[in-house]
Design a protein around this motif. Structure first.
Motif, PDB file in Angstrom:
ATOM      1  N   SER A  60       0.833  -1.201   0.000  1.00 36.80           N
ATOM      2  CA  SER A  60       0.000   0.000   0.000  1.00 36.80           C
ATOM      3  C   SER A  60       0.868   1.251   0.000  1.00 36.80           C
ATOM      4  CB  SER A  60      -0.905  -0.033   1.240  1.00 36.80           C
ATOM      5  OG  SER A  60      -1.568   1.191   1.389  1.00 36.80           O
ATOM      6  N   THR A  98       1.105   5.194   0.882  1.00 39.44           N
ATOM      7  CA  THR A  98       0.483   6.265   1.653  1.00 39.44           C
ATOM      8  C   THR A  98       1.196   7.571   1.325  1.00 39.44           C
ATOM      9  OG1 THR A  98      -0.009   4.726   3.433  1.00 39.44           O
ATOM     10  CG2 THR A  98      -0.108   7.070   3.978  1.00 39.44           C
ATOM     11  N   THR A 148      -4.280   6.999   0.662  1.00 40.34           N
ATOM     12  CA  THR A 148      -3.666   5.693   0.489  1.00 40.34           C
ATOM     13  C   THR A 148      -4.194   5.037  -0.782  1.00 40.34           C
ATOM     14  OG1 THR A 148      -5.368   4.667   1.822  1.00 40.34           O
ATOM     15  CG2 THR A 148      -3.365   5.276   2.968  1.00 40.34           C
ATOM     16  N   SER A 149      -3.348   4.160  -1.316  1.00 46.84           N
ATOM     17  CA  SER A 149      -3.749   3.448  -2.529  1.00 46.84           C
ATOM     18  C   SER A 149      -2.985   2.136  -2.575  1.00 46.84           C
ATOM     19  CB  SER A 149      -3.402   4.304  -3.750  1.00 46.84           C
ATOM     20  OG  SER A 149      -3.579   3.550  -4.919  1.00 46.84           O
ATOM     21  N   THR A 204     -10.121   6.064   1.588  1.00 46.37           N
ATOM     22  CA  THR A 204      -8.685   6.165   1.331  1.00 46.37           C
ATOM     23  C   THR A 204      -8.146   7.585   1.532  1.00 46.37           C
ATOM     24  OG1 THR A 204      -8.943   6.677  -1.018  1.00 46.37           O
ATOM     25  CG2 THR A 204      -8.828   4.338  -0.403  1.00 46.37           C
TER      26      THR A 204
END
Lengths: 378, 378
Positions: free
Chosen positions: B173, B175, B188-189, B367
């Motif tokens: 992930s 951030t 976040t992704s 997110t």
């Protein structure tokens, strides 16, 4: 004072009169907009003492109710804050009410603003202008007159009179002239006045520019009044006052050559685009100079040269050339502004020598003339 | 060097790499664009030593011939003049040719420019970045990541590390965190990396803003490489290099409260517009402070008061309030920027007291998180 008004109309009026409000004024109340409500309607006023603008909203117009007037009265509100508020109000109607101690409630939907106001009786009175109409012209024609001349006024205060456009009415014709002494723009238009009446006034370029932004682009008449020190432009709901510039405007008629040594006819857009490109490498220079040279076979060359950067040349076809061969340099900026004003498809450029002023005219429209002084080059 | 190229493609490449060119550089050659032509295509390069951008045009693409390559070679041309020229060329194709003593002919139709060039071998080399892809994401997602965080970076050079956005990859992930110490933006992704790989880098906000302007708004992949002191973003034809900021990014995880005393849920646009209006009278103040007060019956009031100008209040409905009553002041600017980033229809604002940071989240999109420190008021 208490009323409910359509927000869009309120916003238009506030935007119009704000054009006259300067934040740099030394008279504090002039940072405000004066609002005066009567049983018939509301007048908004903004002024910087050079320009004053009044915008009027009637209670009813063409059968539409624009205002619900509860209580006439008046107030002065800070132009910037009032303008911002009106622009962002949430609903289509606005209630305004002067409360105690000049606090003004501005309410739209659930949003309630209270702005501190000033006494409208302390706002300076606008100049009195007598009601004798001098002449009238359609708004879109007035906008064209302004657009085709005002760009040529001087931006320097060394000769303040040249910061204005000279309006001269004689023999039923209005002639507008602007010059900064390097170039000149002239536009004529017939006006509906007896041939024996004549007027002359110099109107600040800035006033005309602001006026032009307010006028709608249609043929609704604008009535124009000239008094000792003011010019008033009146449309249905707007009064636009400008002071006149004092002093004698120079006699520009002798600047325009009576005969020419070379005449070229060519397509305006082609000419403009080639000059625009040639000026790209010349713009570092103060005067942004390009050169025009005649070639054989109905061609001309536009060129410029800045040794440290590079050089550029472009050949374009012309419709005709009569007279002597050409080799002349001039400001690309002045030429492009002149071509934008002339706006004809086919234009004539007439020269009397490399160091004498030359003129640009539209083949289609004889009412507009542009004059440019060439630049001496090595 | 000699070739003929499609003008639109040339103009796009020049516009892209010009974003990296600064007129204020102390290295004269960096005011130029480097052009290197090979048998396969042409690479354009602009750089200000913080950001470097390469744009590539292949000789042929999807069966379309974009370039007619006569002679490979290279040159450096002044970015500003070259950019202006390319934008104003008259025809759809452009011929470029390096002549003697580094004069470059640029010809389109009848327009011929000669620009003085510099030796491309003297142009600084771009950083070497190894070819191991760190990770990849669609261009439009990358643009969103940037847009939702970069506005919150510090504009002050007092703590240079805060002028960048902290990118931290862990457990598959990414951030992104930006903070100017008065507010914080976090997004976040998921990324396509093994869970055990982790990276951390701080990328200058300015680099990300420029990158975002160049990226197309589609899902074409962008490959991202992180090296010791550079980050490289690679699309099909563009290489965008940014230096990394040195130093330790502060640990921001502890700033985010773990529990809340009051939670409100409301419509983002309604909230934003009310704050926008309330801020109109508060903008003279450095912090542009507005106040939020909870009322009975699922309503809140947004208000502000600047005694010398006036005051404003607006009540808006909310979907729900859980916990203690509220009375808190904050920067309208920060709140509006946070709401623009969150962009959800329905948002949650969670408070832990009048002087503790509060957070704004979208109900629909977990997110993205925005944090703002309140302002102490009298």
């Amino acid at each position: 004072m208490q009323f409910t008004i359509q927000r869009n109309r309120l916003a238009d009026s506030v935007n119009h009169v704000m054009r006259a409000v300067s934040s740099r004024t030394t008279i504090p109340i002039l940072t405000g907009i004066k609002i005066v409500a009567t049983e018939d309607g509301i007048t908004f006023t903004g002024s910087d003492s050079d320009i004053s603008i009044e915008s009027y909203i009637p209670v009813e117009e063409n059968g539409d109710k624009l205002i619900d007037m509860v209580q006439p009265g008046g107030i002065v509100l800070n132009a910037r804050f009032f303008g911002d508020i009106v622009r962002k109000l949430p609903k289509d109607t606005v209630e305004m009410k002067v409360e105690d101690s000049r606090q003004v409630l501005i309410r739209s939907g659930k949003a309630e603003f209270y702005l501190n106001g000033l006494d409208h009786k302390e706002y300076p009175l606008l100049p009195q202008v007598s009601d004798e109409t001098v002449f009238s012209m359609p708004g879109n024609l007035l906008k064209t007159l302004i657009r085709q001349t005002v760009f040529a006024v001087s931006t320097s205060e060394i000769r303040p009179i040249l910061t204005g456009v000279n309006w001269h009415i004689e023999n039923g014709s209005l002639t507008c002239v602007a010059t900064d002494s390097h170039r000149l723009a002239m536009k004529t238009s017939p006006v509906d006045l007896p041939e024996n009446e004549s007027y002359q006034t110099v109107i600040p370029g800035k006033s005309l520019t602001e006026l032009s932004k307010i006028l709608d682009d249609n043929d609704q008449p604008v009535n124009i009044f000239i008094t000792d020190n003011q010019v008033l432009f009146k449309t249905k709901n707007i009064h636009f006052y400008s002071r006149r510039l004092e002093g004698n405007y120079p006699d520009t008629s002798r600047l325009i050559p009576a005969e020419y040594k070379t005449n070229i006819v060519l397509e305006g857009k082609l000419f403009n685009d080639a000059i625009d490109r040639a000026s790209l490498l010349a713009r570092e220079e103060r005067n942004n100079v390009v050169k025009l040279t005649s070639l054989e076979g109905n061609m001309i060359e536009i060129s410029s040269n800045t040794p440290e950067i590079g050089h550029v040349s472009e050949q374009i076809p012309i419709h005709s050339l009569e007279g002597e061969a050409l080799n002349i340099s001039f400001s690309a900026k002045y030429m492009m502004e002149a071509l934008r004003a002339v706006e004809g498809n086919e234009i004539t450029v007439s020269f009397t020598g490399a160091m004498r002023p030359f003129i640009i005219k539209s083949v289609e429209d004889p009412t507009i003339l542009q004059l440019i002084l060439p630049v001496r080059t090595a």
